[in-house]
Design an enzyme around this catalytic site. Structure first.
Site, PDB file in Angstrom:
ATOM      1  N   CYS A 162      -6.762   5.408  -5.919  1.00 33.25           N
ATOM      2  CA  CYS A 162      -5.592   5.900  -6.656  1.00 33.25           C
ATOM      3  C   CYS A 162      -4.855   4.808  -7.434  1.00 33.25           C
ATOM      4  O   CYS A 162      -3.951   5.119  -8.213  1.00 33.25           O
ATOM      5  CB  CYS A 162      -4.648   6.593  -5.691  1.00 33.25           C
ATOM      6  SG  CYS A 162      -4.345   5.647  -4.189  1.00 33.25           S
ATOM      7  N   HIS A 184       2.425   6.382  -7.665  1.00 35.76           N
ATOM      8  CA  HIS A 184       2.158   4.946  -7.569  1.00 35.76           C
ATOM      9  C   HIS A 184       2.587   4.284  -8.875  1.00 35.76           C
ATOM     10  O   HIS A 184       2.580   4.906  -9.935  1.00 35.76           O
ATOM     11  CB  HIS A 184       0.665   4.687  -7.390  1.00 35.76           C
ATOM     12  CG  HIS A 184       0.134   5.020  -6.028  1.00 35.76           C
ATOM     13  ND1 HIS A 184       0.872   5.626  -5.032  1.00 35.76           N
ATOM     14  CD2 HIS A 184      -1.100   4.815  -5.486  1.00 35.76           C
ATOM     15  CE1 HIS A 184       0.120   5.770  -3.947  1.00 35.76           C
ATOM     16  NE2 HIS A 184      -1.073   5.295  -4.202  1.00 35.76           N
TER      17      HIS A 184
END
Lengths: 346, 346
Positions: free
Chosen positions: A134, A246
């Site tokens: 990710c 993120h």
């Protein structure tokens, strides 16, 4: 699940009840992925429960060789063990397994795909396609247009990673800590090595020598996706008290000194990038704004004051969507396109 | 405030009612700073209120030329305007003004001091001494021993800065957002350009071209404190949802390739550093553990995988204490020591 109907594919999701799997279902529905037949699969523990694909309810079956028979496309949103056991079964039966685990990411026989970057490596032929982690996905989406123009030579990245990257239990723990802190109680942390709420944690991953698992993945996978096996990568991964989304602070050095105006132009039109960059007006990427979107938000683009010719920027992306499920579904769309264009269908 | 008693100094704090000033009072008391007479000063708005130095209550007076008369040592925990107006008055009257604002940090006639790094520049003579900002202080404490051994050539740092660095109002806003999120209400942000709770914000500072105020300060002040006017510095400053405690992910390049064992040894014994580095056991710096301490916590020390000979590490420090008040009081201790050693006392 026996026949392919119309233009749709016979699709299964393994791990359909988990955080990653349920996001795959949501995104398959959002993107109107053409599904002729759908099968929701999971471990024996979850078999018999139901999941929703749009309005349609599906009963979850236990994953098995038989349950995978006849599938054109199977999304693996489960652990590495499940992928290692069942992804080859899909391939042997003529389907394509799209795996979000780390099981096959460094397997030279398996392409590691970020559609905006190296989607041309997807053939549509039976086999396994791996998804990067990710951080590597948004990082390569943002870097690729700059690399193609200027030639990436060295990459430095500090991450700001959300709790959902650590699994549903960590999101629950963060939420409970938020309530405890709001109520003036001492927050507990049975799941994670440190209290995450009101904190910043440069760890929590298992170690490989002095680097952690996540750092090793970012280095290896970024190199593979960009096709730069020798790329020098400096990375520190850090967990922050954010539920979803993120982010990363990046410095990039190039073979050719980067031109700022050209870099802005490239990022403004790059596939998968939402270029948001007006810091005077306090407009830049944040995880709170990127969450729920499929874009990699990029901003604070500027010359690297410490490295003439280099660039600095900041990115945020929804780690459950573009960092995982959206990327996998986009790979599925490429498989579909290749098959329609004439690649063999089992 | 007319006579110096015993070995103590006549001390004043300007901005005694603010977040920074009240921390100065706390630390003066904790470190048993020898005070013969004490005066709490602030703007007219706060005059007449009281503050505590240990158990002793002091009525706050309005800062003025007269109120500063006869002071040996005056801590300025106020804005740049107040420092510019009144710090020269202290110096002219034979005292030392220790300023935490940015007013004099780049004035070549004023030393910019981190005691562990360049404390030898404090003479004890009448004048002004400036304190660096809350990132430059811990950064230089951690880097100095490495620089002395290996010769710092290029520094890259991504920060994780707490709300208290943005002032008391931002801490209050973060706290209100935490409660709103816990109760399922939409958090508000009248103070800050973005919701900070559950978010990461790469901005909120005013801009100087494409870099922000904070980034410019980190570059300039780090260079000045380390005595490296040409040091190449790459920095991105980012605000995180933490009440107290700044952190940074750092990469450092050196003239001489850094030896890891030697670097560990140096950091284990460096003044002001608490070296906490056992990531297998999940031991590393976090702002939640550094808050309330006077140390710069350093850990995750390792070779920079992307730059042979370089080092990467992570630091956390209490930005109100070592990042501001503790540093100022340590400077006061140096002034006291120099005066006792024979420097002129007005």
């Amino acid at each position: 699940m026996t026949a392919q109907q119309g233009n749709g594919l016979r699709v299964a999701v393994v791990g359909a009840t988990g955080a990653a799997g349920s996001t795959v279902l949501r995104i398959l529905h959002e993107r109107r992925f053409p599904i002729a037949e759908f099968r929701a699969l999971a471990s024996a523990r979850s078999a018999g429960t139901t999941v929703k694909l749009g309005e349609a309810e599906h009963t979850v079956a236990e994953v098995s060789d038989g349950a995978l028979r006849g599938c054109d496309l199977v999304f693996f949103a489960a652990g590495s063990g499940t992928a290692r056991r069942f992804a080859p079964v899909v391939a042997e039966q003529g389907g394509v397994a799209i795996d979000k685990s780390s099981a096959y990411r460094m397997d030279p026989a398996v392409p590691l795909i970020v559609p905006e970057v190296n989607g041309d490596e997807v053939t549509g032929e039976p086999g396994i396609v791996a998804n990067p982690n990710c951080v590597a996905i948004p990082l390569t989406v943002a870097l690729n247009p700059l690399h193609r123009a200027f030639g990436l030579r060295h990459l430095t990245v500090a991450t700001y990673q959300s709790a959902s990257g650590g699994g549903r239990n960590l999101v629950g723990e963060l939420r409970a800590q938020e309530v405890a802190d709001a109520e003036g109680r001492e927050p507990e942390h049975p799941v994670y090595p440190h209290v995450l709420h009101g904190n910043v944690v440069p760890g929590g991953w298992s170690m490989h020598g002095l680097d952690n698992d996540e750092e090793v993945k970012v280095v290896q996978e970024t190199r593979r996706v960009l096709g730069l096996p020798e790329l020098r990568v400096s990375v520190s991964t850090v967990r922050v008290p954010v539920a979803v989304g993120h982010s990363g602070a990046v410095w990039a050095e190039f073979d050719t000194p980067a031109d700022l105006d050209r870099a802005r132009e490239l990022l403004s039109t790059a596939p998968g990038v939402r270029y948001v960059d007006d810091p005077e007006a306090q407009q830049y990427p944040t995880p709170r704004s990127a969450a729920g979107t499929d874009d990699v938000w990029v901003g604070r683009l500027r010359p690297d004051a410490g490295n003439p010719g280099g660039l600095a920027f900041f990115w945020s992306a929804d780690n459950l969507r573009k960092g995982a499920a959206t990327n996998a579904v986009q790979v599925g769309e490429l498989v579909l396109a290749r098959r329609r264009a004439g690649a063999p269908v089992a």
